[in-house]
Design a protein around this motif. Structure first.
Motif, PDB file in Angstrom:
ATOM      1  N   ASN A 234     -69.788 -39.764  52.536  1.00 38.47           N
ATOM      2  CA  ASN A 234     -70.744 -40.850  52.775  1.00 38.47           C
ATOM      3  C   ASN A 234     -71.578 -40.695  54.044  1.00 38.47           C
ATOM      4  OD1 ASN A 234     -70.332 -42.331  50.452  1.00 38.47           O
ATOM      5  ND2 ASN A 234     -68.484 -43.260  51.315  1.00 38.47           N
ATOM      6  N   LYS A 237     -74.907 -36.605  53.109  1.00 39.16           N
ATOM      7  CA  LYS A 237     -75.237 -35.182  52.909  1.00 39.16           C
ATOM      8  C   LYS A 237     -76.152 -34.986  51.705  1.00 39.16           C
ATOM      9  CE  LYS A 237     -70.820 -34.167  52.764  1.00 39.16           C
ATOM     10  NZ  LYS A 237     -70.266 -35.502  53.119  1.00 39.16           N
ATOM     11  N   SER A 238     -75.770 -35.618  50.587  1.00 36.02           N
ATOM     12  CA  SER A 238     -76.602 -35.387  49.404  1.00 36.02           C
ATOM     13  C   SER A 238     -77.947 -36.086  49.555  1.00 36.02           C
ATOM     14  CB  SER A 238     -75.882 -35.824  48.133  1.00 36.02           C
ATOM     15  OG  SER A 238     -75.398 -37.115  48.271  1.00 36.02           O
ATOM     16  N   THR A 239     -77.975 -37.218  50.233  1.00 33.72           N
ATOM     17  CA  THR A 239     -79.256 -37.895  50.471  1.00 33.72           C
ATOM     18  C   THR A 239     -80.152 -37.002  51.318  1.00 33.72           C
ATOM     19  OG1 THR A 239     -77.992 -39.950  50.504  1.00 33.72           O
ATOM     20  CG2 THR A 239     -80.281 -40.077  51.215  1.00 33.72           C
ATOM     21  N   ASP A 345     -81.480 -45.848  60.809  1.00 31.85           N
ATOM     22  CA  ASP A 345     -82.193 -47.066  60.410  1.00 31.85           C
ATOM     23  C   ASP A 345     -81.301 -48.304  60.515  1.00 31.85           C
ATOM     24  OD1 ASP A 345     -80.964 -45.508  58.199  1.00 31.85           O
ATOM     25  OD2 ASP A 345     -81.344 -47.343  57.068  1.00 31.85           O
ATOM     26  N   ALA A 382     -81.799 -40.220  56.593  1.00 34.03           N
ATOM     27  CA  ALA A 382     -82.026 -39.441  55.373  1.00 34.03           C
ATOM     28  C   ALA A 382     -82.650 -40.317  54.304  1.00 34.03           C
ATOM     29  CB  ALA A 382     -80.723 -38.839  54.878  1.00 34.03           C
ATOM     30  N   SER A 383     -82.289 -41.604  54.278  1.00 35.34           N
ATOM     31  CA  SER A 383     -82.806 -42.429  53.189  1.00 35.34           C
ATOM     32  C   SER A 383     -84.241 -42.891  53.440  1.00 35.34           C
ATOM     33  CB  SER A 383     -81.867 -43.604  52.896  1.00 35.34           C
ATOM     34  OG  SER A 383     -81.711 -44.394  54.042  1.00 35.34           O
TER      35      SER A 383
HETATM   36  P1  GDP Z   1     -72.401 -37.835  51.064  1.00 32.16           P
HETATM   37  O1  GDP Z   1     -71.081 -38.258  50.539  1.00 32.16           O
HETATM   38  O2  GDP Z   1     -72.282 -37.326  52.446  1.00 32.16           O
HETATM   39  O3  GDP Z   1     -73.129 -36.886  50.170  1.00 32.16           O
HETATM   40  O4  GDP Z   1     -73.289 -39.150  51.211  1.00 32.16           O
HETATM   41  P2  GDP Z   1     -74.439 -39.707  50.261  1.00 32.16           P
HETATM   42  O5  GDP Z   1     -75.682 -38.973  50.440  1.00 32.16           O
HETATM   43  O6  GDP Z   1     -73.898 -39.859  48.881  1.00 32.16           O
HETATM   44  O7  GDP Z   1     -74.674 -41.129  50.919  1.00 32.16           O
HETATM   45  C1  GDP Z   1     -73.630 -42.088  51.009  1.00 32.16           C
HETATM   46  C2  GDP Z   1     -74.276 -43.460  51.092  1.00 32.16           C
HETATM   47  O8  GDP Z   1     -75.012 -43.557  52.301  1.00 32.16           O
HETATM   48  C3  GDP Z   1     -75.235 -43.730  49.975  1.00 32.16           C
HETATM   49  O9  GDP Z   1     -75.094 -45.062  49.587  1.00 32.16           O
HETATM   50  C4  GDP Z   1     -76.593 -43.483  50.621  1.00 32.16           C
HETATM   51  O10 GDP Z   1     -77.612 -44.241  50.028  1.00 32.16           O
HETATM   52  C5  GDP Z   1     -76.336 -43.945  52.033  1.00 32.16           C
HETATM   53  N1  GDP Z   1     -77.217 -43.307  53.005  1.00 32.16           N
HETATM   54  C6  GDP Z   1     -77.490 -41.993  53.125  1.00 32.16           C
HETATM   55  N2  GDP Z   1     -78.354 -41.788  54.133  1.00 32.16           N
HETATM   56  C7  GDP Z   1     -78.636 -42.986  54.645  1.00 32.16           C
HETATM   57  C8  GDP Z   1     -79.487 -43.439  55.721  1.00 32.16           C
HETATM   58  O11 GDP Z   1     -80.168 -42.673  56.405  1.00 32.16           O
HETATM   59  N3  GDP Z   1     -79.489 -44.759  55.980  1.00 32.16           N
HETATM   60  C9  GDP Z   1     -78.775 -45.656  55.246  1.00 32.16           C
HETATM   61  N4  GDP Z   1     -78.865 -46.929  55.558  1.00 32.16           N
HETATM   62  N5  GDP Z   1     -77.984 -45.264  54.244  1.00 32.16           N
HETATM   63  C10 GDP Z   1     -77.921 -43.960  53.929  1.00 32.16           C
END
Ligand code: GDP
Length: 478
Positions: A234, A237-239, A345, A382-383
């Protein structure tokens, strides 16, 4: 093993396999023009000038009522051609059937199907290209980014070969000075002082070693720079990966991983290709992530030249230190750790970071650690896409593309790297010998070896086995 016969006239499809708008069949050899003339209805090609194109019809003489196709024959007369031989390129409609029939017809009329890389091999044999340039032909064709293309075309133009040639000449100069000394050793005349020779050898050793040292960046630029994105589940990373994919606005392709059966995302950003390691798993699930949050990503860290470590504002100091220690342990020699704080953010401003992160992630601060980590943390979201451009700029800086001094003169080929390394080793022995005042005979031996290794790069000295092993990796038609 197939015996190359350079007096054969060879043919091959030179365009990509499959059906395209047009296909080009290339014919090279002493009988290229006369063979095509036998299947050509149009202006007799035997009478046309070099580098001219002619419209006509291809017809099997045994089936004159049913032409195979209409097409364009471009005639290049020896010696001013790619291979140095007479060459005819026939452009036909791109049907797979037409291509196959034309190749069969050419073979029945006196051609032989070309071996892989045989056109380029002939160009080398006829002195049109040296070996390093010939190898660069394949690299130009395979280049998938601006930087890979730039390196390959500079090598194909001969810039790299010129540099090797100059080094070689200087070594030969040392050898001849040493030879003089040997010839007149009885007469107790000193022709070139050992100190002077050692100075020359030392400078050359530095030049050869620094050229060899460009291989790590050169091969990364050629094949794509391996990047790993790691962090706790979470962390985003994928975002982030998706944000980078959007940023690239360039070809995004899935290529099979080179060392394992994984799929890697490759992205071209600002002319440089990056290979994101092990991202297939990232996108689907974080299941593989073990308690430390980076689990099997350790392997990805070990293979990466750049590791993007993604942390979130809520990470504890304890976890931060623990993860950082683990990542550093697995970081490859020469690799860089890029610490990136995501989800900014969610913060009113980075200075609102909860203690103790505040100290670490304020942009003006020094890096988390100085050891193996030279980059300041980058604060992104990232988002929302905030500061993703800062991150891509950092990637670009780390890619080494901007390393000014002769950026186009990088070693990209493992064979060249090996030869340069061996040359540096034998030259180091020359240097030792000169310093220890060993007899010229001993030194000359190592010097000859150094010259030999450099000569092998451009093909001044070569063997059939070496040529075969190089050209068999080419496709048929090149
Ligand atoms: P991973 O497990 O590292 O691949 O994480 P994900 O990319 O799946 O993101 C986990 C959660 O964090 C998701 O609900 C994303 O939408 C959220 N998220 C990712 N980047 C950001 C960001 O820059 N800001 C916010 N507020 N949420 C984010």
């Amino acid at each position: 093993m197939y015996q190359y016969n350079d007096s054969d006239t060879i043919c091959a499809i030179s365009t990509a396999p499959g059906c395209g708008g047009i296909a080009v069949i290339r014919v090279s050899g002493p009988d290229a023009i006369s063979i095509i003339n036998k299947i050509w209805r149009g202006k007799p090609l035997s009478s046309v000038g070099t580098h001219t194109a002619h419209l006509g019809t291809i017809t099997d003489p045994e089936n004159p009522t049913e032409p195979l196709d209409s097409g364009v024959a471009t005639v290049f007369r020896a010696p001013g051609t790619f291979t140095g031989e007479d060459v005819v390129e026939i452009s036909v409609h791109g049907s797979v059937w037409i291509q196959r029939e034309l190749i069969n017809l050419l073979i029945r009329t006196g051609c032989r199907l070309a071996q892989p890389g045989e056109f380029t091999r002939r160009a080398f044999a006829n002195g049109k290209l040296d070996l390093a340039q010939a190898e660069a032909v394949a690299d130009v064709i395979a280049a998938t980014s601006r930087s890979a293309h730039r390196l390959a075309s500079s090598q194909m133009r001969g810039d790299f070969s010129k540099r090797i040639g100059t080094l070689r000449e200087k070594l030969i100069e040392i050898a001849s000075l040493l030879e003089l000394e040997l010839d007149f050793s009885e007469e107790d005349v000193e022709f070139a002082s050992r100190i002077h020779l050692a100075e020359l050898a030392k400078n050359l050793h530095t030049e050869i070693s620094s050229l060899a040292a460009t291989f790590s960046t050169g091969s990364a630029l050629k094949n794509g720079i391996p990047v790993a994105i790691v962090g706790e589940p979470n962390a985003g990373k994928s975002t982030l990966l998706n944000a980078l994919l959007n940023e690239s606005r360039a070809i995004v392709s899935d290529i099979p991983g080179t060392t394992r059966d994984t799929v890697e995302d490759t992205i071209e950003i600002d002319g440089v290709m990056y290979r994101f390691i092990d991202t297939a798993g990232l996108r689907e699930t974080s299941d593989h992530v073990e308690n430390l949050g980076i689990g099997r990503s350790f392997e990805a860290i070990e293979r990466a030249r750049i590791v993007i470590w993604l942390v979130t504002p809520d990470i504890s100091q304890e976890k931060l230190t623990e993860l950082h220690t683990e990542i550093k342990k697995h970081l490859a020699e020469g690799a860089t750790l890029l610490t990136v704080l995501n989800k900014t953010d969610l913060l009113a401003s980075p200075t609102d970071l909860p203690h103790p992160l505040q100290n670490i992630f304020t942009e003006s601060q020094e890096p988390v650690t100085t050891e193996k980590s030279t980059q300041r943390p980058i604060l992104i979201s990232a988002s929302t896409g905030h500061n993703i451009d800062r991150l891509t700029q950092a990637l670009h800086t780390l890619s080494g593309t901007n390393d000014s001094a002769g950026a186009d003169l990088m070693v990209t080929n493992a064979r060249h790297y090996e030869a340069l390394t061996l040359a540096a080793e034998s030259l180091a022995r020359v240097l030792d010998g000169l310093r220890a005042n060993l007899s010229g005979d001993f030194i000359a031996q190592d010097l000859r070896e150094t010259i030999h290794h450099l000569s092998a790069i451009t093909g001044t000295i070569t063997t059939t086995d070496l040529l075969t092993s190089i050209f068999q990796n080419f496709c048929i038609g090149k």
